[in-house]
Enzyme design. Structure first.
Site, PDB file in Angstrom:
ATOM      1  N   CYS A 117       0.864  -1.190   0.000  1.00  0.00           N
ATOM      2  CA  CYS A 117       0.000   0.000   0.000  1.00  0.00           C
ATOM      3  C   CYS A 117       0.900   1.241   0.000  1.00  0.00           C
ATOM      4  O   CYS A 117       1.757   1.384   0.874  1.00  0.00           O
ATOM      5  CB  CYS A 117      -0.922   0.013   1.216  1.00  0.00           C
ATOM      6  SG  CYS A 117      -1.939   1.509   1.237  1.00  0.00           S
ATOM      7  N   ASN A 136       0.727  -3.225  -7.147  1.00  0.00           N
ATOM      8  CA  ASN A 136      -0.192  -2.313  -6.472  1.00  0.00           C
ATOM      9  C   ASN A 136      -0.118  -0.997  -7.251  1.00  0.00           C
ATOM     10  O   ASN A 136       0.578  -0.909  -8.262  1.00  0.00           O
ATOM     11  CB  ASN A 136       0.220  -2.136  -5.009  1.00  0.00           C
ATOM     12  CG  ASN A 136      -0.954  -1.725  -4.136  1.00  0.00           C
ATOM     13  OD1 ASN A 136      -1.739  -0.846  -4.519  1.00  0.00           O
ATOM     14  ND2 ASN A 136      -1.109  -2.344  -2.989  1.00  0.00           N
ATOM     15  N   THR A 137      -0.827   0.008  -6.797  1.00  0.00           N
ATOM     16  CA  THR A 137      -0.825   1.291  -7.500  1.00  0.00           C
ATOM     17  C   THR A 137       0.546   1.962  -7.409  1.00  0.00           C
ATOM     18  O   THR A 137       1.334   1.668  -6.512  1.00  0.00           O
ATOM     19  CB  THR A 137      -1.879   2.223  -6.896  1.00  0.00           C
ATOM     20  OG1 THR A 137      -1.720   2.213  -5.478  1.00  0.00           O
ATOM     21  CG2 THR A 137      -3.278   1.763  -7.254  1.00  0.00           C
TER      22      THR A 137
HETATM   23  C1  LIG Z   1      -9.560   2.704  -4.216  1.00  0.00           C
HETATM   24  C2  LIG Z   1      -8.523   1.631  -4.213  1.00  0.00           C
HETATM   25  C3  LIG Z   1      -8.288   0.917  -3.038  1.00  0.00           C
HETATM   26  C4  LIG Z   1      -7.330  -0.095  -3.013  1.00  0.00           C
HETATM   27  N1  LIG Z   1      -7.131  -0.807  -1.856  1.00  0.00           N
HETATM   28  C5  LIG Z   1      -6.228  -1.813  -1.822  1.00  0.00           C
HETATM   29  C6  LIG Z   1      -6.074  -2.612  -0.660  1.00  0.00           C
HETATM   30  O1  LIG Z   1      -6.758  -2.446   0.359  1.00  0.00           O
HETATM   31  N2  LIG Z   1      -5.147  -3.602  -0.703  1.00  0.00           N
HETATM   32  C7  LIG Z   1      -4.385  -3.863  -1.802  1.00  0.00           C
HETATM   33  O2  LIG Z   1      -3.558  -4.785  -1.793  1.00  0.00           O
HETATM   34  N3  LIG Z   1      -4.526  -3.110  -2.942  1.00  0.00           N
HETATM   35  C8  LIG Z   1      -5.435  -2.110  -2.964  1.00  0.00           C
HETATM   36  N4  LIG Z   1      -5.612  -1.398  -4.124  1.00  0.00           N
HETATM   37  C9  LIG Z   1      -4.785  -1.702  -5.313  1.00  0.00           C
HETATM   38  C10 LIG Z   1      -5.504  -2.618  -6.308  1.00  0.00           C
HETATM   39  O3  LIG Z   1      -5.787  -3.868  -5.734  1.00  0.00           O
HETATM   40  C11 LIG Z   1      -4.661  -2.824  -7.577  1.00  0.00           C
HETATM   41  O4  LIG Z   1      -3.431  -3.413  -7.202  1.00  0.00           O
HETATM   42  C12 LIG Z   1      -4.377  -1.529  -8.327  1.00  0.00           C
HETATM   43  O5  LIG Z   1      -5.514  -0.689  -8.341  1.00  0.00           O
HETATM   44  C13 LIG Z   1      -3.928  -1.775  -9.771  1.00  0.00           C
HETATM   45  O6  LIG Z   1      -4.926  -2.448 -10.509  1.00  0.00           O
HETATM   46  P1  LIG Z   1      -5.875  -1.689 -11.596  1.00  0.00           P
HETATM   47  O7  LIG Z   1      -4.972  -1.028 -12.580  1.00  0.00           O
HETATM   48  O8  LIG Z   1      -6.743  -2.767 -12.156  1.00  0.00           O
HETATM   49  O9  LIG Z   1      -6.664  -0.676 -10.799  1.00  0.00           O
HETATM   50  C14 LIG Z   1      -6.580  -0.385  -4.173  1.00  0.00           C
HETATM   51  C15 LIG Z   1      -6.825   0.332  -5.352  1.00  0.00           C
HETATM   52  C16 LIG Z   1      -7.795   1.316  -5.398  1.00  0.00           C
HETATM   53  C17 LIG Z   1      -8.052   2.062  -6.678  1.00  0.00           C
END
Ligand SMILES: Cc1cc2nc3c(=O)[nH]c(=O)nc-3n(C[C@H](O)[C@H](O)[C@H](O)COP(=O)(O)O)c2cc1C
Length: 370
Positions: A154, A218-219
């Site tokens: 995170c 992750n992001t």
């Molecule tokens: C609003 C939001 C909340 C997230 N919360 C978590 C989380 O609690 N735990 C986690 O491992 N990743 C979390 N992520 C990351 C996502 O699981 C993912 O790794 C990331 O958004 C990239 O994927 P995408 O391009 O499909 O969005 C979160 C992402 C977003 C947008």
């Protein structure tokens, strides 16, 4: 259709290789059950911690869009704009472990054939914190969670011993993974942060500690843009902002680069790819580079909260592609493109003798120590 898409990953059977990643789509039992009904092969719960968290006052996620007819990027809603990315500064689940425990059991009872992965997070600054990881792991697996995903990634935790601050420290990451592996009876996936110099180092730390798979990405750490009219960040509370995470289409190529480094370094290991997936063509990149499953967040958030149309599209397009190519299962194409990512000097030049990777007499300083 089911048997063609079915796959095994870290010893677990999935009816298809697509999971909702840990995020708002998986923040409650009702969402998770809706997701299973919609056809997702697996779900990773929103990250569960031992301590309650309090989110910022205001929106936790917004979407950045690009204008079709100009280079403008903005979170402002406007007609002719296409999705560029999501930006969020949401913390882990604001529900406690006690809230989650009976729900994990209920979900598994209702959907025994679907794969439920519990995402967990604790600190790492003391033995007590390592014991907290074990408490979370034991509680979730006792209720039927099929695997554990360690949130080592995170990007917006203030504590120095949590989230991506663990993921950036290969030793800490190993210690945490090992602590969980000591008590785990189910596979353990380590979700790494993309914000390090060489993700192979962190992946090695996780595997040496016994991780069964790596999840990435992750992001990416990022800021919202400043509105040129108001001179305010497009997302802020009382004018203030902090670093948050970028997801969605913008991170697909970035996340692929990280994934390719890891799958090349550890071709025999298991990887779950995330970042920018909305349709099968996107997911195919991760599979061809060696991933065994793919996870989705942003695209699902924008499709009735749990992505019913996204999963329909993913499975339908995967079947179409497999039939067109004569592929019988994911194993027929997984990793096919992994070895096509090479050092820059290995890319053909018009004249084969023209370039030697920056060594020899090419105008660079000699690497010899004088
Ligand atoms: C609003 C939001 C909340 C997230 N919360 C978590 C989380 O609690 N735990 C986690 O491992 N990743 C979390 N992520 C990351 C996502 O699981 C993912 O790794 C990331 O958004 C990239 O994927 P995408 O391009 O499909 O969005 C979160 C992402 C977003 C947008």
């Amino acid at each position: 259709m089911a048997s063609q898409l079915a796959t095994t990953f870290t010893g677990l059977t999935f009816e298809n290789p697509f999971l909702l990643s840990s995020a708002p789509p998986t923040e409650s039992d009702s969402n998770i059950m809706r997701a299973f009904d919609a056809g997702w092969g697996g779900v990773v719960t929103k990250t569960i911690g031992l301590h309650p968290v309090v989110n910022v006052d205001g929106p936790k996620t917004k979407f950045l869009r690009a204008s079709i007819d100009s280079p403008r990027l903005s979170m402002q809603k406007r007609g002719s704009a296409v999705l560029h990315s999501s930006w969020n500064w949401e913390l882990i689940s604001d529900k406690t472990l006690d809230w989650w425990v009976p729900r994990i059991a209920r979900i598994k009872q209702a959907y025994p054939r679907k794969t439920l992965v519990a995402s967990i997070m604790a600190g790492s600054g003391s033995d007590q914190e390592l014991a907290n990881w074990q408490t979370l792991a034991k509680a979730c697996q006792a209720e039927g969670a099929d695997a554990l995903e360690l949130n080592l990634s995170c990007p917006h935790m203030d504590r120095k011993d949590m989230g991506s601050n663990i993921g950036k420290d290969p030793e800490l990451l190993s210690v945490v993974t090992q602590a969980v592996k000591e008590v785990a009876k189910v596979p353990v996936w380590a979700k790494l942060t993309p914000s390090t110099t060489d993700i192979v180092v962190e992946a090695r730390g996780a595997f040496l500690a016994g991780a069964d798979a790596i999840t990435s990405s992750n992001t990416f750490p990022s800021l919202p843009l400043i509105d040129p009219e108001t001179l305010e960040f497009e997302m802020n509370v009382d004018g203030l902002v902090s670093s948050g995470g970028l997801g969605g289409p913008a991170i697909l190529p970035l996340s692929l680069a990280k994934m390719s480094q890891m799958t090349s370094a550890f071709p025999e290991r298991s990887f779950s790819g995330i970042g920018g997936v909305a349709e099968f063509a996107h997911a195919l990149n991760y599979f061809l580079l060696g991933c065994g499953t793919v996870q989705v967040c942003t695209a699902a958030m924008l499709d009735h909260a749990v992505g019913p149309n996204v999963i329909k599209r993913l499975t339908m397009q995967m079947v179409e592609t497999m039939e067109k190519r004569g592929w019988k299962s994911l194993d027929d194409f997984r990793g096919r493109m992994r070895d096509r990512v090479v050092a820059h000097s290995k890319i053909r030049r018009p004249d084969a003798d023209a370039y030697h990777g920056g060594y020899d007499a090419e105008g660079y300083a000699s690497t010899e120590v004088r």
